[in-house]
Design a protein around this motif. Sequence first.
Motif, mmCIF file in Angstrom:
data_model
loop_
_atom_site.group_PDB
_atom_site.id
_atom_site.type_symbol
_atom_site.label_atom_id
_atom_site.label_comp_id
_atom_site.label_asym_id
_atom_site.label_seq_id
_atom_site.Cartn_x
_atom_site.Cartn_y
_atom_site.Cartn_z
ATOM 1 N N SER A 66 33.897 58.548 -16.253
ATOM 2 C CA SER A 66 34.185 59.166 -17.552
ATOM 3 C C SER A 66 35.651 59.028 -17.961
ATOM 4 O O SER A 66 35.986 59.288 -19.123
ATOM 5 C CB SER A 66 33.789 60.647 -17.532
ATOM 6 N N THR A 67 36.522 58.625 -17.049
ATOM 7 C CA THR A 67 37.921 58.389 -17.415
ATOM 8 C C THR A 67 38.107 57.032 -18.098
ATOM 9 O O THR A 67 39.127 56.793 -18.730
ATOM 10 C CB THR A 67 38.837 58.439 -16.174
ATOM 11 N N VAL A 68 37.123 56.149 -17.947
ATOM 12 C CA VAL A 68 37.256 54.773 -18.442
ATOM 13 C C VAL A 68 36.180 54.411 -19.468
ATOM 14 O O VAL A 68 36.478 53.885 -20.544
ATOM 15 C CB VAL A 68 37.203 53.768 -17.263
ATOM 16 N N THR A 69 34.909 54.690 -19.147
ATOM 17 C CA THR A 69 33.787 54.160 -19.937
ATOM 18 C C THR A 69 33.749 54.662 -21.381
ATOM 19 O O THR A 69 33.526 53.849 -22.289
ATOM 20 C CB THR A 69 32.450 54.462 -19.227
ATOM 21 N N PRO A 70 33.932 55.971 -21.679
ATOM 22 C CA PRO A 70 33.894 56.393 -23.088
ATOM 23 C C PRO A 70 34.928 55.663 -23.949
ATOM 24 O O PRO A 70 34.621 55.258 -25.079
ATOM 25 C CB PRO A 70 34.202 57.896 -23.017
ATOM 26 N N LYS A 71 36.135 55.486 -23.438
ATOM 27 C CA LYS A 71 37.181 54.763 -24.172
ATOM 28 C C LYS A 71 36.785 53.308 -24.376
ATOM 29 O O LYS A 71 36.976 52.739 -25.460
ATOM 30 C CB LYS A 71 38.490 54.867 -23.381
ATOM 31 N N LEU A 72 36.207 52.683 -23.327
ATOM 32 C CA LEU A 72 35.761 51.294 -23.433
ATOM 33 C C LEU A 72 34.683 51.156 -24.509
ATOM 34 O O LEU A 72 34.747 50.259 -25.354
ATOM 35 C CB LEU A 72 35.207 50.819 -22.084
ATOM 36 N N VAL A 73 33.693 52.058 -24.510
ATOM 37 C CA VAL A 73 32.574 51.979 -25.458
ATOM 38 C C VAL A 73 33.061 52.159 -26.896
ATOM 39 O O VAL A 73 32.674 51.401 -27.793
ATOM 40 C CB VAL A 73 31.499 53.032 -25.102
#
Length: 299
Positions: free
Chosen positions: A72-79
């Motif tokens: 959750s530290t990476v994927t939401p920003k990536l999406v």
Amino acid sequence: ENMNNVTEFVLLGLSQNKKIKNLCFLLFLFCYIAIWMGNLLIMISITCSPLIDQPMYFFLNNLALSDLCYTSTVTPKLVTDLLAESNMISYTSCMAQLFVMHFFGGIEILILTGMAYDRYVAICKPLHYTIIMNRQRCYTIVTASCTGAFLHSFFQCLLTINLPFCGPNEIDHYFCDVYPLLKLACTDTYRVGILVVANSGMMGLVTFVVLVLSYLLILYTIRAYPAESRTKALSTCSSHVTVVVLFFVPVLFIYIRPATTFPEDKVFALFYTIIAPMFNPLIYTFRNMEMKNALKKVW
């Protein structure tokens, strides 16, 4: 004079092609939903069943929680960035992402080590298992994992936050990581790069060697077991080995070498930030009869 006059960074992401970005958006949105569903399923099933009293499932519960926090530290920003025209991240947010990602990544690595120790005691010292792996010992291992991960992440962030950034500010990655940031620093980063390798690379390598040695000891011990017991032990350990390989191989590829970046880094990073957290629930559920029974009872 080197001055830190960069207030925000541009994340170049996985691709600049619009069609590829739309495809990646759908793919990683599905992956993120699957990660939440799979790990929540494991956490609820373990917590609401007698499995929570067993050390292996106590660690698995904590691993699922760290997986959720880590991705959750990476994927939401990536999406969200895959739909945006320009992908900006402030200097403060970038450093916070770096710290949190390495913190939860460190917890995951150390909990996997704790799980390997649990399997070693269960298989190699079965008569003393309940005494050695009591609940107090389990809490101690989880607390030590959190403390070790915090120290690792703190020093990693400390090395990066003291670097001057005066431009350019384009990070050739989809999240803030230490090697791409070293590339942008307006100073000689040779010594800092060595310290980063000593911190991240050696942490990954040492824990990986410990894990491999523990599983080799288990294999050596079970060679004299009856066929049925040997099959059960191998089934449990093979799940752990699969998770370890999925997570550690890409981590070691990126962090054990000198402080340089390659285009392939982004693809390898997908394995330990998204692919491994997504497959962990599947690996531990489909290959484990006790988890299957717990799922049936709870759901």
